[in-house]
Design a protein around this motif. Structure first.
Motif, PDB file in Angstrom:
ATOM      1  N   LYS A   1     -13.459  -1.684   1.099  1.00  0.00           N
ATOM      2  CA  LYS A   1     -14.286  -2.894   1.143  1.00  0.00           C
ATOM      3  C   LYS A   1     -14.426  -3.405   2.579  1.00  0.00           C
ATOM      4  O   LYS A   1     -15.434  -4.014   2.933  1.00  0.00           O
ATOM      5  CB  LYS A   1     -13.695  -3.979   0.246  1.00  0.00           C
TER       6      LYS A   1
ATOM      7  N   TRP B   1       0.817  -1.224   0.000  1.00  0.00           N
ATOM      8  CA  TRP B   1       0.000   0.000   0.000  1.00  0.00           C
ATOM      9  C   TRP B   1       0.848   1.271   0.000  1.00  0.00           C
ATOM     10  O   TRP B   1       0.417   2.298   0.498  1.00  0.00           O
ATOM     11  CB  TRP B   1      -0.919   0.029   1.238  1.00  0.00           C
TER      12      TRP B   1
ATOM     13  N   PRO C   1      -8.672  -0.086   3.335  1.00  0.00           N
ATOM     14  CA  PRO C   1      -9.471  -0.575   2.197  1.00  0.00           C
ATOM     15  C   PRO C   1     -10.953  -0.334   2.454  1.00  0.00           C
ATOM     16  O   PRO C   1     -11.480  -0.695   3.503  1.00  0.00           O
ATOM     17  CB  PRO C   1      -9.144  -2.079   2.148  1.00  0.00           C
TER      18      PRO C   1
ATOM     19  N   GLN D   1      -9.716   9.612  -1.072  1.00  0.00           N
ATOM     20  CA  GLN D   1     -10.052   8.295  -1.610  1.00  0.00           C
ATOM     21  C   GLN D   1      -9.225   8.058  -2.874  1.00  0.00           C
ATOM     22  O   GLN D   1      -9.257   8.854  -3.808  1.00  0.00           O
ATOM     23  CB  GLN D   1     -11.546   8.213  -1.913  1.00  0.00           C
ATOM     24  N   LEU D   2      -8.469   6.956  -2.892  1.00  0.00           N
ATOM     25  CA  LEU D   2      -7.581   6.638  -4.005  1.00  0.00           C
ATOM     26  C   LEU D   2      -7.833   5.215  -4.474  1.00  0.00           C
ATOM     27  O   LEU D   2      -8.536   4.429  -3.826  1.00  0.00           O
ATOM     28  CB  LEU D   2      -6.110   6.771  -3.575  1.00  0.00           C
ATOM     29  N   THR D   3      -7.238   4.887  -5.596  1.00  0.00           N
ATOM     30  CA  THR D   3      -7.252   3.513  -6.110  1.00  0.00           C
ATOM     31  C   THR D   3      -5.815   3.018  -6.136  1.00  0.00           C
ATOM     32  O   THR D   3      -4.957   3.583  -6.822  1.00  0.00           O
ATOM     33  CB  THR D   3      -7.854   3.452  -7.520  1.00  0.00           C
ATOM     34  N   ILE D   4      -5.537   1.991  -5.367  1.00  0.00           N
ATOM     35  CA  ILE D   4      -4.206   1.404  -5.301  1.00  0.00           C
ATOM     36  C   ILE D   4      -4.323  -0.073  -5.643  1.00  0.00           C
ATOM     37  O   ILE D   4      -5.126  -0.790  -5.043  1.00  0.00           O
ATOM     38  CB  ILE D   4      -3.576   1.570  -3.908  1.00  0.00           C
ATOM     39  N   ARG D   5      -3.528  -0.497  -6.635  1.00  0.00           N
ATOM     40  CA  ARG D   5      -3.547  -1.896  -7.098  1.00  0.00           C
ATOM     41  C   ARG D   5      -4.968  -2.315  -7.454  1.00  0.00           C
ATOM     42  O   ARG D   5      -5.396  -3.431  -7.189  1.00  0.00           O
ATOM     43  CB  ARG D   5      -2.974  -2.810  -6.014  1.00  0.00           C
ATOM     44  N   GLY D   6      -5.705  -1.401  -8.058  1.00  0.00           N
ATOM     45  CA  GLY D   6      -7.055  -1.696  -8.524  1.00  0.00           C
ATOM     46  C   GLY D   6      -8.100  -1.760  -7.431  1.00  0.00           C
ATOM     47  O   GLY D   6      -9.224  -2.181  -7.683  1.00  0.00           O
ATOM     48  N   GLU D   7      -7.766  -1.339  -6.217  1.00  0.00           N
ATOM     49  CA  GLU D   7      -8.712  -1.403  -5.104  1.00  0.00           C
ATOM     50  C   GLU D   7      -8.913  -0.016  -4.511  1.00  0.00           C
ATOM     51  O   GLU D   7      -7.957   0.738  -4.312  1.00  0.00           O
ATOM     52  CB  GLU D   7      -8.193  -2.358  -4.023  1.00  0.00           C
ATOM     53  N   SER D   8     -10.159   0.329  -4.206  1.00  0.00           N
ATOM     54  CA  SER D   8     -10.466   1.635  -3.622  1.00  0.00           C
ATOM     55  C   SER D   8     -10.067   1.638  -2.150  1.00  0.00           C
ATOM     56  O   SER D   8     -10.411   0.723  -1.394  1.00  0.00           O
ATOM     57  CB  SER D   8     -11.958   1.943  -3.752  1.00  0.00           C
ATOM     58  N   VAL D   9      -9.337   2.675  -1.759  1.00  0.00           N
ATOM     59  CA  VAL D   9      -8.880   2.794  -0.382  1.00  0.00           C
ATOM     60  C   VAL D   9      -9.093   4.231   0.085  1.00  0.00           C
ATOM     61  O   VAL D   9      -9.241   5.151  -0.722  1.00  0.00           O
ATOM     62  CB  VAL D   9      -7.386   2.426  -0.234  1.00  0.00           C
TER      63      VAL D   9
END
Length: 600
Positions: A292, A244, A290, A263-271
């Protein structure tokens, strides 16, 4: 046959069952949807708010720890005696004077190294000094000056530079303990361009890691410290921190905003990423959560609502089926008797007498059959068929009522009007009084008592603009112990109102921690307030304190309740120093034995 016709031909029991089922499903479905929508919104909001609060508290605590290192470094670097020793010409500095000054410096450094936050202090001093090769606290200045680290420190703009073991020269590293170093030049007071030494003050890496772990509130997320070059100094979990990682530019950009969250997208996942610059360093504290995981709790809540709705609907339908069957069973008996009347059998219905509509129907039917028997007996002509009598069917309409759990009106209106502060305060106050009342029970778990304290401090922080920083370090096993309710909160209240709020800056820190003592458990509430006079401390420890204080239950009341439940060897013990703070020890049995019986 049409649906309407089929429905008309159904038995009354089945009609009632269909009507009840539809009413139950519509009612429960609507209630479940509204509950999930509003609860999920509140739950997600509270989780995010709690995450940000924990992150802010970690930032404050980390800054507080590092400020103590900076204060010690300033005290040593600006010490006039040290400056005189290091700037004195070799020709004027005899061996006896050097040995005397070495002893004084060693004692001075030893006193600083007794601080729990400082692991070791090192000084690089002029090579001609006889103790320059002591290699415990003193090292030759030429060793540092010839290293690449000297050039980095020369190019550093701040008064000190923070480095990890990987960036340090070999003499700064400890083979038994990983540390983080704060290094700075010691300048000649007479000629500031003359650098007469280098000071290194170390803090243990595991201490920083423990602090950073507090900022990580999710299982799959991470929290870490990174410097201006993007190197990780300490992390809650090294592997997840690597997954991360934020680029230094991104972390600096987020930390520079008024709201340090994005809010960002890291490695295709919203965090959700948070970043804060640590005062006095080039470090940035980063927390990655994360989304999710944030939403997974509301999803589980949704599934629980659906399961509960299905179970309630099933139970309600079974209950409705039993009610409709029991009610229509008596009507069925009357119908069968009426059919027998059509065939000439004049039998009465034998059922327990009731006052409802069906009981009245049975009574009228039996009266009718009895009258028919009288009429038939009075008929003179045999074979003359009695004219059938019309029966008036009485319809019973059941209007089942369902009691709705009323939603919290104030909380709902606050959410609808986008006033999360009111919503959070109402929720905290609701939980606070729920724990206070505890369904009339006098005894609660230590875990619930700690939650009660957290809610109280949260409410007071709304009132006093986050003036109190609460830190709890209580072992999880202690949470199952039993304790009289409202034991910790009055002590914390006194710490805030009579300790912290009496300070000139009107802000402070409260620590709650535990440790075992033989078969007992000690809970400690410590603050950095104005302290208590010695005579009052002695009065508290003798049990001569007032019965009641401005904050509610007095310490004498609390002490009396603890001794009543556990025995004379348990209770409160006070320690305080005016201008430094107060510490209150609460001694209880480690197992909480005997509480249940007393509570009953």
């Amino acid at each position: 046959m049409t649906f309407t016709g089929a429905y008309r031909n159904l038995k009354l029991k089945h009609k009632l069952l269909i009507f009840n089922s539809l009413l139950i499903l519509v009612t429960l479905g609507t209630l479940a949807y509204i509950s999930y929508r509003e609860s999920a919104k509140t739950l997600n909001s509270e989780i995010l708010y709690s995450t940000k609060q924990v992150f802010a508290q970690t930032d404050n605590f980390l800054s507080y720890k590092l400020s103590k290192i900076i204060d010690v470094s300033d005290a040593i670097a600006l010490d006039g005696n040290l400056n005189d020793y290091l700037s004195r010409p070799e020709s004027e500095y005899g061996l006896p004077a050097q040995l005397r000054d070495f002893q004084n410096l060693s004692l001075n450094l030893s006193s600083f190294q007794k601080n729990d936050d400082i692991y070791r202090i090192r000084l690089f001093i002029p090579d001609y000094l006889i103790y320059a090769n002591e290699r415990m606290n003193f090292f030759p200045l030429s060793e540092f000056a010839s290293s690449a680290l000297n050039g980095k420190l020369l190019g550093h703009t701040g008064k000190m530079m923070w480095i990890s073991d990987g960036q340090a020269i070999p003499s700064l590293r400890d083979p038994e303990q990983k540390t983080v170093h704060s290094i700075r030049f010691i300048k000649n007071f007479s000629r500031l361009d003359d650098k007469i030494g280098v000071l290194d003050v170390d803090i243990r890496l595991d201490v920083l890691q423990d602090i950073v772990k507090r900022a990580n509130t999710s299982r799959g997320g991470a929290a870490y410290l990174q410097n201006a070059d993007g190197l990780v100094v300490a992390a809650s979990n090294d592997s997840r921190a690597a997954d991360w990682r934020l680029p230094p530019g991104t972390a600096a950009e987020i930390a520079g905003q008024a709201d340090p969250w994005r809010q960002l997208t890291i490695r295709g996942e919203s965090v959700l990423a948070g970043a804060k610059n640590i005062r006095g360093t080039d470090w940035t504290l980063v927390s990655i959560v994360p989304l999710k995981e944030v939403y997974s709790l509301s999803n589980r809540f949704r599934n629980q609502i659906i399961l509960s709705m299905v179970l309630l609907a099933l139970a309600a339908n079974l209950f409705g089926y039993w009610i409709s069957s029991s009610m229509t069973a008596r009507i069925g008996i009357v119908i069968r008797k009426m059919r027998k009347v059509q065939s000439g059998e004049l039998d009465t219905v034998k059922l327990p007498a009731t006052k409802d509509e069906i009981g009245e129907l049975v009574e009228n039917f039996n009266y009718m059959v009895g009258r028919m028997k009288v009429f038939i007996d009075e008929q003179y002509k045999l074979g003359q068929e009695a004219k059938s009598s019309e029966l008036k069917a009485l319809q019973s309409q059941i209007n089942p009522h369902f009691l709705y759990n009323t939603l919290d009106l104030i909380n709902w209106m606050a959410i609808q009007r986008s006033v999360p502060e009111i919503s959070s305060l109402v929720a905290s106050l609701s939980r606070f009084y729920k724990l206070s009342l505890n369904k009339g029970e006098e005894i609660i778990s230590v875990a619930d008592e700690l939650t009660h304290v957290k809610l109280y401090v949260e409410i007071q922080n709304k009132r006093f603009s986050d003036a109190v920083s609460l830190h709890i370090d209580v072992d999880e096993s202690v949470g199952d112990c039993r304790i009289p309710k409202i034991t910790l909160q009055p002590i914390v209240e006194n710490a805030i109102l009579h300790g912290i709020r009496e300070k000139s800056e009107r802000k402070g820190v409260i620590f709650i921690y535990s440790y075992p003592d033989s078969e007992d458990m000690i809970l400690v509430i410590q603050d950095n307030g104005v302290g208590i006079p010695e005579e009052l401390v002695e009065a508290f420890n003798r049990g001569d304190s007032p019965e009641k204080t401005d904050g509610g239950y007095g310490v004498k009341n609390i002490n009396h309740r603890l001794k009543l439940y556990y025995g004379e060897q348990y209770g409160l013990r006070f320690e305080s120093q005016v201008g430094v703070g107060t510490s209150v020890e609460i001694r209880i049995p480690a197992t909480g034995a005997g509480m249940e019986d007393d509570a009953e």
